[in-house]
Design a protein around this motif. Structure first.
Motif, short mmCIF file in Angstrom:
data_model
loop_
_atom_site.label_atom_id
_atom_site.label_comp_id
_atom_site.label_asym_id
_atom_site.label_seq_id
_atom_site.Cartn_x
_atom_site.Cartn_y
_atom_site.Cartn_z
N ALA A 109 -7.62 -7.21 -2.96
CA ALA A 109 -7.43 -6.30 -4.09
C ALA A 109 -6.80 -4.97 -3.69
O ALA A 109 -6.69 -4.06 -4.52
CB ALA A 109 -8.77 -6.04 -4.78
N PHE A 110 -6.38 -4.82 -2.43
CA PHE A 110 -5.88 -3.53 -1.96
C PHE A 110 -4.67 -3.06 -2.76
O PHE A 110 -4.56 -1.87 -3.11
CB PHE A 110 -5.51 -3.62 -0.48
N THR A 111 -3.75 -3.97 -3.08
CA THR A 111 -2.57 -3.59 -3.84
C THR A 111 -2.95 -3.08 -5.22
O THR A 111 -2.47 -2.02 -5.68
CB THR A 111 -1.59 -4.76 -3.96
N GLU A 112 -3.81 -3.80 -5.90
CA GLU A 112 -4.24 -3.38 -7.24
C GLU A 112 -4.93 -2.01 -7.18
O GLU A 112 -4.67 -1.12 -8.01
CB GLU A 112 -5.18 -4.40 -7.86
N GLN A 113 -5.81 -1.84 -6.22
CA GLN A 113 -6.53 -0.57 -6.11
C GLN A 113 -5.57 0.58 -5.87
O GLN A 113 -5.77 1.70 -6.36
CB GLN A 113 -7.55 -0.66 -4.96
N THR A 114 -4.50 0.32 -5.13
CA THR A 114 -3.51 1.36 -4.86
C THR A 114 -2.72 1.72 -6.11
O THR A 114 -2.62 2.90 -6.48
CB THR A 114 -2.55 0.91 -3.75
N GLN B 119 -3.95 -12.39 -8.33
CA GLN B 119 -4.35 -12.70 -6.97
C GLN B 119 -3.88 -14.11 -6.63
O GLN B 119 -4.19 -15.06 -7.35
CB GLN B 119 -5.87 -12.62 -6.81
N ARG C 102 -3.24 1.29 -9.24
CA ARG C 102 -3.99 1.88 -10.36
C ARG C 102 -4.15 3.39 -10.19
O ARG C 102 -4.37 4.10 -11.17
CB ARG C 102 -5.35 1.21 -10.51
N GLN C 103 -3.99 3.88 -8.97
CA GLN C 103 -4.10 5.32 -8.73
C GLN C 103 -2.79 6.07 -8.96
O GLN C 103 -2.78 7.30 -9.03
CB GLN C 103 -4.57 5.58 -7.29
N GLY D 193 0.84 -1.19 0.00
CA GLY D 193 0.00 0.00 0.00
C GLY D 193 0.87 1.24 0.00
O GLY D 193 2.10 1.15 0.01
N ALA E 91 -2.84 -7.36 -12.84
CA ALA E 91 -3.13 -7.79 -11.47
C ALA E 91 -3.20 -9.30 -11.39
O ALA E 91 -3.77 -9.96 -12.28
CB ALA E 91 -4.44 -7.18 -10.98
#
Length: 295
Positions: free
Chosen positions: A247-252, A265, A254-255, A134, A263
């Motif tokens: 999915a926290f890593t992907e969501q981070t 998992q 992508r920003q 993160g 991605a």
């Protein structure tokens, strides 16, 4: 320079030190050919977190894994240590190795460090793989809020002097009795030998300062990281590897990325993917790196 180290030996892995930014960084290397991969650990880890992963990657690549300043067998960090200093160390290490650009892999609390390197020195980084990672400014700070399910250890580690006061001499109990059992899906994947090796270096004088610096950064640098992401979004390919964090890593990532993001998992795997599922993690990294190199 190859140095003598008390770390357990791993076939095909050699130990080195580099003088970088006024510090001595310990790192290991393996593999004789292929594009370079640089592995950066999180907490409560050192390069040893990758000791099962390195031989799998080294079949096709030159692989380097570093002890960040303040961790492992690298120099003890100063009281003002932060992710900016750690990123500068990595830039110096890439220059020392003369192998850039590297396929950079970072996990856990090294997130801000590897992001800063990739954003400020894109010439050093061919691709970025983020594993269970993160970023401050993008939700990571919430993990410190114990009233909403966050973890007590973040506040303890972020306060200078407190780890030495309450954790010194209890490193093995903390790692073996809490950290790994609490965040692994397969408790047997982290062995007593793993805990012994990690506790060895956290137990040295000043052994908590690297973690203190990065966790304090996590709680204070959110605005700076968001500003950097806005001004210098990542343009290199990025792989987000999620495991226990979903999915926290992907969501981070992508920003913070203006370029392509892939991605993956790892199901049934906890937070410490490199120790729990080295084969699955290696397959994800190797496939991604092969595509980047091929392109």
């Amino acid at each position: 320079m190859i140095v003598t180290t008390p770390s357990p030996s791993v076939p095909g892995v050699t130990h080195h030190t580099a003088q970088v930014e006024g510090a001595e960084l310990h790192y290991v290397s393996a593999g004789a050919a292929g594009s370079p991969i640089l592995l950066v650990h999180g907490f409560p880890e050192t390069w040893w977190a990758f000791h099962l992963l390195i031989p799998l990657l080294a079949e096709r690549h030159r692989v380097f894994a570093v002890d960040l300043r303040g961790f492992g067998d690298s120099s003890v960090a100063t009281a003002d240590h932060d992710s900016t200093t750690a990123a500068a160390d990595l830039h110096g290490l890439v220059q020392h190795l003369d192998v850039g650009p590297v396929h950079l892999t970072g996990q856990d609390i090294s997130g801000a460090t590897v992001f800063r390197l990739a954003a400020t020195h894109p010439e050093d980084v061919r691709s970025l793989t983020a594993v269970e990672m993160g970023l401050p400014g993008f939700g990571l700070e919430k993990l410190a809020d114990v009233t909403h399910g966050g973890s007590w250890h973040i506040g303890v580690l972020a306060e200078p002097g407190i780890p030495e006061l309450v954790l010194a001499g209890r490193e093995r109990e903390l790692l073996g009795g809490w950290a790994f059992p609490a965040m692994t899906a397969d408790p047997g994947s982290v062995t007593d030998a793993d805990v012994d090796e990690l506790a060895r270096t956290y137990g040295r004088p000043g052994g908590w300062r690297g973690a203190t610096g990065l966790y304090r950064s996590m709680l204070t640098e959110g605005d700076a990281v968001r500003d950097l992401a806005e001004s210098s979004p990542l343009t290199m390919p990025v792989l987000a590897v999620g495991a226990g964090g979903g999915a926290f890593t992907e969501q981070t990532v992508r920003q913070i990325a203006a370029g392509p993001v892939r991605a993956v998992q790892l199901d049934g795997v906890g937070h410490y993917a490199a120790l729990e599922a080295p084969a699955a993690l290696a397959a994800a990294i190797l496939g991604f790196v092969a595509d980047v190199d091929g392109a």
